[in-house]
Design a protein around this motif. Structure first.
Motif, PDB file in Angstrom:
ATOM      1  N   ALA A  93      -1.156  -0.569  -3.950  1.00  0.00           N
ATOM      2  CA  ALA A  93      -0.227  -0.403  -5.068  1.00  0.00           C
ATOM      3  C   ALA A  93      -0.711  -1.243  -6.238  1.00  0.00           C
ATOM      4  O   ALA A  93      -1.271  -2.325  -6.052  1.00  0.00           O
ATOM      5  N   SER A 152      -0.419   7.904   2.849  1.00  0.00           N
ATOM      6  CA  SER A 152      -0.082   9.325   2.969  1.00  0.00           C
ATOM      7  C   SER A 152      -0.962   9.966   4.034  1.00  0.00           C
ATOM      8  O   SER A 152      -1.968   9.391   4.464  1.00  0.00           O
ATOM      9  N   TYR A 206       0.822  -1.203   0.000  1.00  0.00           N
ATOM     10  CA  TYR A 206       0.000   0.000   0.000  1.00  0.00           C
ATOM     11  C   TYR A 206       0.856   1.253   0.000  1.00  0.00           C
ATOM     12  O   TYR A 206       1.957   1.260   0.545  1.00  0.00           O
ATOM     13  N   TYR A 207       0.301   2.300  -0.611  1.00  0.00           N
ATOM     14  CA  TYR A 207       0.854   3.645  -0.488  1.00  0.00           C
ATOM     15  C   TYR A 207       0.052   4.322   0.610  1.00  0.00           C
ATOM     16  O   TYR A 207      -1.180   4.322   0.583  1.00  0.00           O
ATOM     17  N   ILE A 225       6.974  -3.224  -7.913  1.00  0.00           N
ATOM     18  CA  ILE A 225       7.121  -2.552  -6.627  1.00  0.00           C
ATOM     19  C   ILE A 225       8.101  -3.329  -5.765  1.00  0.00           C
ATOM     20  O   ILE A 225       8.293  -4.526  -5.947  1.00  0.00           O
TER      21      ILE A 225
END
Length: 163
Positions: free
Chosen positions: A64, A33, A30-31, A69
């Motif tokens: 993602a 933020s 996962y991204y 990755i």
């Protein structure tokens, strides 16, 4: 910059916990933020990292895509079975590895507070210290992975357990 891989713990409370409860899945990347980093509270830390993330209801989590990755390898710090006694009633989480000796059938255990039945399965593991210990699997782990282990128990697979 060379990325060597590590682990970090993320904490969520209240609205953030509700928002992200169904989002995270084991083995996915996962991204993240709009979270914050702080020194890890050693009393509650579950991984070997001096920092931890805190997510709130304004944080964003995106799975993602299929593009290439980086997925870090899982790092273990195994404790031999004959040394587990020093960790009893301690808050430190440990990693163990062992050969499956036996797998129990699924049992149903009644929870006291909710009076509901939940599945449980016991796995007996041994290591080269010639000692054994029992790991209990609960809920979906007891039914899913526990059944897989029962099906292959005669082959005495080796399993590692993190934290």
């Amino acid at each position: 910059m060379e990325i060597k891989g590590t682990q970090i713990q993320a904490t969520m409370f209240n609205a953030a916990a509700k928002k992200f409860y169904d989002r995270f899945e084991m083995g996915k990347v996962y991204y993240i933020s709009r979270g914050s980093l702080k020194l890890a509270n050693k009393q509650f830390k579950t991984v070997q990292n001096d920092y931890e993330m805190t997510l709130n209801e304004n944080s964003e989590v995106e799975e993602a895509g299929d593009e290439e990755i980086f997925t870090p390898e899982i790092k273990f710090n195994f404790v031999p079975i004959d040394e587990l006694g020093t960790y009893v009633n301690q808050k430190e989480l440990i990693d163990v590895i062992g050969v499956v000796q036996s797998v129990s059938p699924t049992m149903s255990i009644r929870r006291r507070n909710a009076n509901e039945m939940i599945p449980k399965r016991d796995i007996t593991l041994a290591d080269d210290s010639k000692k054994t210990f029992v790991v209990s699997l609960w809920n979906d782990l007891a039914a899913g992975k526990g059944q897989e282990l029962l099906d292959m128990a005669d082959n005495h697979p080796v399993i590692a357990i993190k934290s």
